[in-house]
Design a protein around this motif. Structure first.
Motif, short mmCIF file in Angstrom:
data_model
loop_
_atom_site.label_atom_id
_atom_site.label_comp_id
_atom_site.label_asym_id
_atom_site.label_seq_id
_atom_site.Cartn_x
_atom_site.Cartn_y
_atom_site.Cartn_z
N GLN A 32 0.83 -1.18 0.00
CA GLN A 32 0.00 0.00 0.00
C GLN A 32 0.88 1.25 0.00
O GLN A 32 1.83 1.34 0.74
N TYR A 33 0.54 2.17 -0.88
CA TYR A 33 1.23 3.44 -0.94
C TYR A 33 0.30 4.48 -0.34
O TYR A 33 -0.82 4.65 -0.79
N THR A 34 0.75 5.14 0.68
CA THR A 34 -0.11 6.10 1.36
C THR A 34 -0.10 7.41 0.60
O THR A 34 0.93 7.86 0.10
N LEU A 39 -5.00 3.66 -9.63
CA LEU A 39 -5.90 3.46 -10.76
C LEU A 39 -5.56 2.12 -11.39
O LEU A 39 -4.43 1.89 -11.77
N LYS A 40 -6.55 1.20 -11.46
CA LYS A 40 -6.31 -0.13 -12.01
C LYS A 40 -7.05 -0.31 -13.33
O LYS A 40 -8.23 0.01 -13.43
N PHE A 41 -6.34 -0.85 -14.32
CA PHE A 41 -6.92 -1.25 -15.60
C PHE A 41 -6.87 -2.77 -15.65
O PHE A 41 -5.90 -3.36 -15.21
N ILE A 61 -0.79 9.77 -9.80
CA ILE A 61 -1.58 8.55 -9.75
C ILE A 61 -0.69 7.37 -10.12
O ILE A 61 0.02 7.40 -11.11
N ARG A 62 -0.74 6.34 -9.29
CA ARG A 62 -0.05 5.09 -9.60
C ARG A 62 -1.00 4.24 -10.42
O ARG A 62 -2.14 3.98 -10.03
N ILE A 63 -0.55 3.81 -11.58
CA ILE A 63 -1.40 3.08 -12.52
C ILE A 63 -0.91 1.64 -12.61
O ILE A 63 0.27 1.40 -12.82
N GLU A 64 -1.83 0.70 -12.45
CA GLU A 64 -1.53 -0.73 -12.53
C GLU A 64 -2.47 -1.38 -13.53
O GLU A 64 -3.61 -0.97 -13.67
N GLY A 65 -1.98 -2.42 -14.18
CA GLY A 65 -2.81 -3.21 -15.07
C GLY A 65 -2.76 -4.67 -14.66
O GLY A 65 -1.73 -5.15 -14.22
N GLU A 66 -3.88 -5.33 -14.75
CA GLU A 66 -3.93 -6.76 -14.43
C GLU A 66 -5.01 -7.41 -15.26
O GLU A 66 -5.88 -6.74 -15.80
N ASN A 67 -4.95 -8.72 -15.37
CA ASN A 67 -5.95 -9.46 -16.11
C ASN A 67 -7.19 -9.66 -15.25
O ASN A 67 -7.09 -9.92 -14.06
N PHE A 68 -8.32 -9.55 -15.89
CA PHE A 68 -9.60 -9.78 -15.22
C PHE A 68 -9.91 -11.26 -15.34
O PHE A 68 -10.00 -11.81 -16.43
N LEU A 69 -10.03 -11.93 -14.20
CA LEU A 69 -10.23 -13.38 -14.21
C LEU A 69 -11.66 -13.73 -14.61
O LEU A 69 -12.62 -13.11 -14.14
N PRO A 70 -11.80 -14.73 -15.47
CA PRO A 70 -13.16 -15.18 -15.82
C PRO A 70 -13.78 -15.98 -14.68
O PRO A 70 -13.14 -16.19 -13.65
N GLN A 71 -14.98 -16.44 -14.89
CA GLN A 71 -15.68 -17.22 -13.87
C GLN A 71 -14.88 -18.48 -13.56
O GLN A 71 -14.21 -19.05 -14.43
N PRO A 72 -14.95 -18.97 -12.31
CA PRO A 72 -14.16 -20.14 -11.91
C PRO A 72 -14.38 -21.37 -12.78
O PRO A 72 -13.42 -22.10 -13.06
N ILE A 73 -15.60 -21.61 -13.26
CA ILE A 73 -15.83 -22.81 -14.08
C ILE A 73 -15.01 -22.76 -15.35
O ILE A 73 -14.44 -23.78 -15.78
N TYR A 74 -14.89 -21.59 -15.96
CA TYR A 74 -14.09 -21.47 -17.18
C TYR A 74 -12.59 -21.62 -16.90
O TYR A 74 -11.87 -22.17 -17.71
N ILE A 143 -12.09 -0.50 -14.74
CA ILE A 143 -11.19 0.51 -14.19
C ILE A 143 -11.68 0.87 -12.80
O ILE A 143 -12.86 1.15 -12.60
N THR A 144 -10.75 0.84 -11.84
CA THR A 144 -11.08 1.25 -10.48
C THR A 144 -10.13 2.36 -10.05
O THR A 144 -8.99 2.40 -10.48
N LEU A 145 -10.62 3.23 -9.20
CA LEU A 145 -9.80 4.27 -8.59
C LEU A 145 -9.90 4.06 -7.09
O LEU A 145 -10.98 4.19 -6.51
N ASN A 146 -8.78 3.69 -6.48
CA ASN A 146 -8.75 3.34 -5.04
C ASN A 146 -9.78 2.26 -4.72
O ASN A 146 -10.54 2.38 -3.77
#
Length: 187
Positions: A32-34, A39-41, A61-74, A143-146
């Motif tokens: 965590q950066y105080t 901002l997440k993509f 703004i610290r910007i991060e990107g990550e993969n959005f996980l599909p549903q667990p069954i997939y 996209i999320t902010l905080n």
């Protein structure tokens, strides 16, 4: 020999199932950066373009990107296919007939695969990869902010334009500054 192969297959399948179990209840450890908004993509191609523009406009703004996980069954289907393709490729290369284990007649496609090992292995590999990728693709652009959602392609059905995204962020930043300036009341 067959029991060893089946035991090895069972161990592989169980280890993949254990490794890909749904970890929703386990929180990831995050540094965590105080004082710096996050901002997440969650889509990579657009992330690089948008992050370049946003980091110029909002250097704090610290910007991060990550993969959005599909549903667990997939995810489980994709994991199973990953193991399955290597087992099938191994059986093709070794020249083993798994249908004799089940006391069934060997299908013609398996006989063809035994005669054309390289082509069959490539076909199994690429077809399984295609299905795995389809299972793991969610089409999301979140996209999320905080950790507060500010855009969802899954809900809106389209990507935001750069102007829309800048306007949303500007409004969120103003609201955040306004909320921080309000006096805190005790209950």
């Amino acid at each position: 020999m067959e029991t060893r192969c089946l035991s090895l297959l069972l161990v592989c399948v169980l280890s993949v199932c254990h490794a890909t179990a749904d970890n929703a209840s386990v929180k990831k450890m995050k540094m965590q950066y105080t004082g710096m908004p996050l901002l997440k993509f969650q889509i990579w191609r657009v992330f690089e373009e948008y992050s370049r523009v946003l980091s110029q406009r909002y250097p704090d703004i610290r910007i991060e990107g990550e993969n959005f996980l599909p549903q667990p069954i997939y995810r489980h289907i994709a994991s199973f296919l990953s193991v399955f393709k290597f087992v099938v490729i191994g059986l093709i290369i070794l020249g083993k007939d798994p249908f004799t284990f089940f006391r069934t007649e060997t299908p013609g496609i398996w006989l063809w695969a035994q005669e054309n090992k390289i082509y069959a292995c490539m076909m199994v590999f690429f077809l399984c990869n295609m299905i795995e990728n389809q299972c793991m693709s969610s089409g999301a652009f979140e996209i999320t902010l905080n950790d507060v959602p500010v855009w969802s392609k899954l809900e809106s059905g389209h990507l935001p334009s750069m102007q829309q995204l800048l306007q949303i962020l500007e409004n969120e930043m103003k609201l955040s500054v306004h909320m921080d300036s309000l006096p805190h009341r005790r209950a």
